[in-house]
Design a protein around this motif. Structure first.
Motif, PDB file in Angstrom:
ATOM      1  N   LYS A 234     -17.289   1.799  43.312  1.00 28.13           N
ATOM      2  CA  LYS A 234     -17.132   2.805  42.256  1.00 28.13           C
ATOM      3  C   LYS A 234     -16.530   4.074  42.854  1.00 28.13           C
ATOM      4  O   LYS A 234     -17.048   4.619  43.830  1.00 28.13           O
ATOM      5  CB  LYS A 234     -18.484   3.105  41.621  1.00 28.13           C
ATOM      6  CG  LYS A 234     -18.445   4.072  40.447  1.00 28.13           C
ATOM      7  CD  LYS A 234     -19.855   4.429  39.981  1.00 28.13           C
ATOM      8  CE  LYS A 234     -20.627   3.247  39.477  1.00 28.13           C
ATOM      9  NZ  LYS A 234     -21.962   3.633  38.959  1.00 28.13           N
ATOM     10  N   LEU A 235     -15.426   4.537  42.260  1.00 29.27           N
ATOM     11  CA  LEU A 235     -14.763   5.777  42.659  1.00 29.27           C
ATOM     12  C   LEU A 235     -14.828   6.751  41.500  1.00 29.27           C
ATOM     13  O   LEU A 235     -14.536   6.388  40.356  1.00 29.27           O
ATOM     14  CB  LEU A 235     -13.305   5.518  43.041  1.00 29.27           C
ATOM     15  CG  LEU A 235     -13.050   4.415  44.074  1.00 29.27           C
ATOM     16  CD1 LEU A 235     -11.554   4.190  44.249  1.00 29.27           C
ATOM     17  CD2 LEU A 235     -13.705   4.753  45.405  1.00 29.27           C
ATOM     18  N   GLU A 236     -15.192   8.016  41.791  1.00 27.78           N
ATOM     19  CA  GLU A 236     -15.400   8.985  40.712  1.00 27.78           C
ATOM     20  C   GLU A 236     -14.974  10.378  41.160  1.00 27.78           C
ATOM     21  O   GLU A 236     -15.150  10.747  42.330  1.00 27.78           O
ATOM     22  CB  GLU A 236     -16.876   8.972  40.327  1.00 27.78           C
ATOM     23  CG  GLU A 236     -17.247   9.852  39.154  1.00 27.78           C
ATOM     24  CD  GLU A 236     -18.717   9.718  38.791  1.00 27.78           C
ATOM     25  OE1 GLU A 236     -19.353  10.765  38.529  1.00 27.78           O
ATOM     26  OE2 GLU A 236     -19.239   8.585  38.798  1.00 27.78           O
ATOM     27  N   TYR A 237     -14.407  11.140  40.211  1.00 30.04           N
ATOM     28  CA  TYR A 237     -14.040  12.529  40.498  1.00 30.04           C
ATOM     29  C   TYR A 237     -14.354  13.375  39.260  1.00 30.04           C
ATOM     30  O   TYR A 237     -14.087  12.970  38.121  1.00 30.04           O
ATOM     31  CB  TYR A 237     -12.558  12.658  40.841  1.00 30.04           C
ATOM     32  CG  TYR A 237     -12.196  14.000  41.426  1.00 30.04           C
ATOM     33  CD1 TYR A 237     -12.310  14.235  42.797  1.00 30.04           C
ATOM     34  CD2 TYR A 237     -11.750  15.045  40.611  1.00 30.04           C
ATOM     35  CE1 TYR A 237     -11.998  15.472  43.328  1.00 30.04           C
ATOM     36  CE2 TYR A 237     -11.440  16.283  41.143  1.00 30.04           C
ATOM     37  CZ  TYR A 237     -11.566  16.495  42.516  1.00 30.04           C
ATOM     38  OH  TYR A 237     -11.262  17.724  43.050  1.00 30.04           O
ATOM     39  N   THR A 238     -14.932  14.555  39.481  1.00 31.41           N
ATOM     40  CA  THR A 238     -15.343  15.451  38.412  1.00 31.41           C
ATOM     41  C   THR A 238     -14.517  16.726  38.423  1.00 31.41           C
ATOM     42  O   THR A 238     -14.358  17.361  39.468  1.00 31.41           O
ATOM     43  CB  THR A 238     -16.834  15.813  38.530  1.00 31.41           C
ATOM     44  OG1 THR A 238     -17.614  14.614  38.497  1.00 31.41           O
ATOM     45  CG2 THR A 238     -17.275  16.714  37.373  1.00 31.41           C
ATOM     46  N   PHE A 239     -13.983  17.086  37.248  1.00 32.87           N
ATOM     47  CA  PHE A 239     -13.262  18.348  37.076  1.00 32.87           C
ATOM     48  C   PHE A 239     -14.210  19.314  36.349  1.00 32.87           C
ATOM     49  O   PHE A 239     -14.518  19.125  35.169  1.00 32.87           O
ATOM     50  CB  PHE A 239     -11.995  18.135  36.242  1.00 32.87           C
ATOM     51  CG  PHE A 239     -11.000  17.187  36.884  1.00 32.87           C
ATOM     52  CD1 PHE A 239     -10.029  17.671  37.739  1.00 32.87           C
ATOM     53  CD2 PHE A 239     -11.058  15.826  36.612  1.00 32.87           C
ATOM     54  CE1 PHE A 239      -9.108  16.799  38.337  1.00 32.87           C
ATOM     55  CE2 PHE A 239     -10.153  14.952  37.196  1.00 32.87           C
ATOM     56  CZ  PHE A 239      -9.185  15.439  38.050  1.00 32.87           C
ATOM     57  N   PHE A 240     -14.665  20.341  37.064  1.00 33.68           N
ATOM     58  CA  PHE A 240     -15.631  21.286  36.496  1.00 33.68           C
ATOM     59  C   PHE A 240     -14.946  22.249  35.522  1.00 33.68           C
ATOM     60  O   PHE A 240     -13.770  22.613  35.703  1.00 33.68           O
ATOM     61  CB  PHE A 240     -16.311  22.079  37.608  1.00 33.68           C
ATOM     62  CG  PHE A 240     -17.120  21.226  38.563  1.00 33.68           C
ATOM     63  CD1 PHE A 240     -18.182  20.453  38.096  1.00 33.68           C
ATOM     64  CD2 PHE A 240     -16.827  21.200  39.912  1.00 33.68           C
ATOM     65  CE1 PHE A 240     -18.928  19.670  38.957  1.00 33.68           C
ATOM     66  CE2 PHE A 240     -17.560  20.423  40.788  1.00 33.68           C
ATOM     67  CZ  PHE A 240     -18.615  19.652  40.306  1.00 33.68           C
ATOM     68  N   ASN A 241     -15.687  22.679  34.502  1.00 34.60           N
ATOM     69  CA  ASN A 241     -15.223  23.678  33.519  1.00 34.60           C
ATOM     70  C   ASN A 241     -13.904  23.280  32.904  1.00 34.60           C
ATOM     71  O   ASN A 241     -13.069  24.137  32.566  1.00 34.60           O
ATOM     72  CB  ASN A 241     -15.099  25.052  34.189  1.00 34.60           C
ATOM     73  CG  ASN A 241     -16.416  25.537  34.749  1.00 34.60           C
ATOM     74  OD1 ASN A 241     -17.451  25.479  34.096  1.00 34.60           O
ATOM     75  ND2 ASN A 241     -16.386  26.021  35.987  1.00 34.60           N
ATOM     76  N   ALA A 242     -13.675  21.987  32.670  1.00 33.73           N
ATOM     77  CA  ALA A 242     -12.399  21.529  32.126  1.00 33.73           C
ATOM     78  C   ALA A 242     -12.253  21.835  30.648  1.00 33.73           C
ATOM     79  O   ALA A 242     -11.136  22.007  30.153  1.00 33.73           O
ATOM     80  CB  ALA A 242     -12.254  20.030  32.365  1.00 33.73           C
TER      81      ALA A 242
END
Length: 244
Positions: A234-242
């Motif tokens: 599992k690969l995951e990336y989070t963009f904060f305050n998008a």
């Protein structure tokens, strides 16, 4: 393999890709790919949209998708600990052939799932447990077999431990977590059940990127299953305050 009761940060957008290598009992494996888009609506609500792709027919083809939502309705925060309670639901569609008795609306069956999950964090240890009701429907033109149970109760328990760093100095430090999960299901119509164990390791990089590697293995089963062990990346990336 399971979602905790905690949600992603408010206004954040997450992208996730899951690669599942499901080893067949006879020989070889089936490859499943499940890209996912996640939205932290607010501190209480989170929504996921997923697509299901598989190479079971030779080439990687789209088989369906799902929508998932989670509502966190209870939270207690203390120093170095917190407790969360949440309810969740998933609705899925799939055109895959139905060969297995176990029900899985994340990639295998059309249908829905509703449940509740509790998570307790104490210092560097997280405990999580869930229970859910899952119902399988016809996979579009592939009729669900009359001889199979079309509903089940699922139960999970997991324990996770932060292994590194031993002491935090900044948020850019890479976190290494190890986890052990137990996943069980009991079919409602005939009482057949299974229990799987899943050891895994997780890397969180710069508080935004995440890599999970898990191995799922059957402990016991009374039902016919296409695969009794699998590997998940599992690969995951989070963009904060998008979306704020």
């Amino acid at each position: 393999m399971t979602e905790p009761a905690s949600n992603m940060p408010t206004g954040s957008i997450g992208v996730r890709d899951m690669s599942l290598f499901a080893f067949k009992k006879n020989d070889g494996y089936n490859y499943h790919n499940m890209p996912e888009l996640m939205w932290g609506v607010n501190k209480d609500w989170m929504i996921h949209a997923s697509a299901f792709l598989s190479d079971k027919k030779g080439d990687l083809t789209l088989e369906g998708g799902s929508l998932y939502a989670k509502y966190r309705f209870f939270s207690v925060d203390d120093l170095h600990s917190h407790f969360r309670l949440a309810v969740f639901g998933r609705i899925s569609t799939s055109n895959a052939n139905v060969h297995q008795e176990d029900i899985e609306t994340m990639g295998m069956n059309s249908g829905y799932e509703i449940g509740a999950v509790a998570t307790q964090l104490i210092n560097k240890t997280a405990l999580s447990a869930s229970v859910s009701y899952e119902r399988a429907l016809n996979n579009q033109d592939n009729i669900f077999p009359d001889t199979f149970s079309n509903s089940a109760m699922n139960y999970t328990f997991s324990i996770g431990q932060l292994m590194y760093p031993k002491k935090y100095t900044n948020f850019k430090q890479t976190n290494i977590n190890t986890m052990l999960e137990f996943l069980g299901q009991r079919l409602n119509q005939n009482g057949k059940s299974y229990l799987d164990v899943v050891p895994s390791v997780q890397f969180i990089i710069n508080s935004q990127a995440r890599i999970d590697l898990a191995y799922r293995r059957q402990i016991y089963s009374e039902m016919e299953r296409v695969s009794t062990n699998s590997i998940l990346l599992k690969l995951e990336y989070t963009f904060f305050n998008a979306t704020n």
